[in-house]
Design a protein around this motif. Sequence first.
Motif, PDB file in Angstrom:
ATOM      1  N   LEU A  22       9.688  -5.436 -10.148  1.00 55.23           N
ATOM      2  CA  LEU A  22       9.507  -4.722  -8.883  1.00 55.23           C
ATOM      3  C   LEU A  22      10.306  -3.424  -8.872  1.00 55.23           C
ATOM      4  O   LEU A  22       9.818  -2.378  -8.433  1.00 55.23           O
ATOM      5  N   ARG A  32       9.051 -10.613   0.093  1.00 57.78           N
ATOM      6  CA  ARG A  32       8.511 -11.858  -0.483  1.00 57.78           C
ATOM      7  C   ARG A  32       9.488 -12.440  -1.505  1.00 57.78           C
ATOM      8  O   ARG A  32       9.713 -13.647  -1.534  1.00 57.78           O
ATOM      9  N   GLU A  33      10.066 -11.582  -2.340  1.00 55.58           N
ATOM     10  CA  GLU A  33      11.061 -12.077  -3.301  1.00 55.58           C
ATOM     11  C   GLU A  33      12.268 -12.669  -2.574  1.00 55.58           C
ATOM     12  O   GLU A  33      12.768 -13.730  -2.955  1.00 55.58           O
ATOM     13  N   GLU A  87       4.821  -0.861   0.514  1.00 53.97           N
ATOM     14  CA  GLU A  87       4.417  -1.906  -0.425  1.00 53.97           C
ATOM     15  C   GLU A  87       5.643  -2.493  -1.129  1.00 53.97           C
ATOM     16  O   GLU A  87       5.753  -3.708  -1.298  1.00 53.97           O
ATOM     17  N   ARG A  90       6.851  -6.423  -0.865  1.00 53.94           N
ATOM     18  CA  ARG A  90       7.031  -7.233  -2.080  1.00 53.94           C
ATOM     19  C   ARG A  90       8.460  -7.755  -2.186  1.00 53.94           C
ATOM     20  O   ARG A  90       8.691  -8.904  -2.556  1.00 53.94           O
ATOM     21  N   TYR A  91       9.414  -6.905  -1.859  1.00 59.05           N
ATOM     22  CA  TYR A  91      10.809  -7.326  -1.937  1.00 59.05           C
ATOM     23  C   TYR A  91      11.106  -8.402  -0.887  1.00 59.05           C
ATOM     24  O   TYR A  91      11.813  -9.368  -1.170  1.00 59.05           O
TER      25      TYR A  91
END
Length: 136
Positions: free
Chosen positions: A62, A82-83, A75, A79-80
């Motif tokens: 990422l 979600r991590e 975006e 995504r981060y």
Amino acid sequence: MPERPPVPDDPAGRIRIKRIYRAARVSDGKRILVDRLWPRGIAKDRARLFSWCKDIAPSDGLRNWFHAHPEAWEEFAARYRRELGAMDDVTRALAAHAEEGVVTLLYASKNEEENNAAVLRDVLRQRIEDGVTKHA
């Protein structure tokens, strides 16, 4: 010895972000580096860290993706997040530090608004507001 500034009553307000290249201050409270890589040109003793939390940083994939697509901030942030959702124990422990006092999340990025520490700060503040900390 300089007097410590007052600690905000609201634990969510105790989580701050700061570029590691800026001088350490007593008002920073617990200084936690949240980057996977050690910042260039910073001596370990100059950093004055409480801890280096490499595991909370964005994955290498990422991080490299965002470096190649800096215009894709939203975006990257999604995504981060979600991590971070898979790192419950670490985010819970970090949020719990704010119950004790000020926490400053340190990062190396030149972009002071769009960086991993800004996303992490917001996630931790939300955890606190939701009552999800180590002591919950």
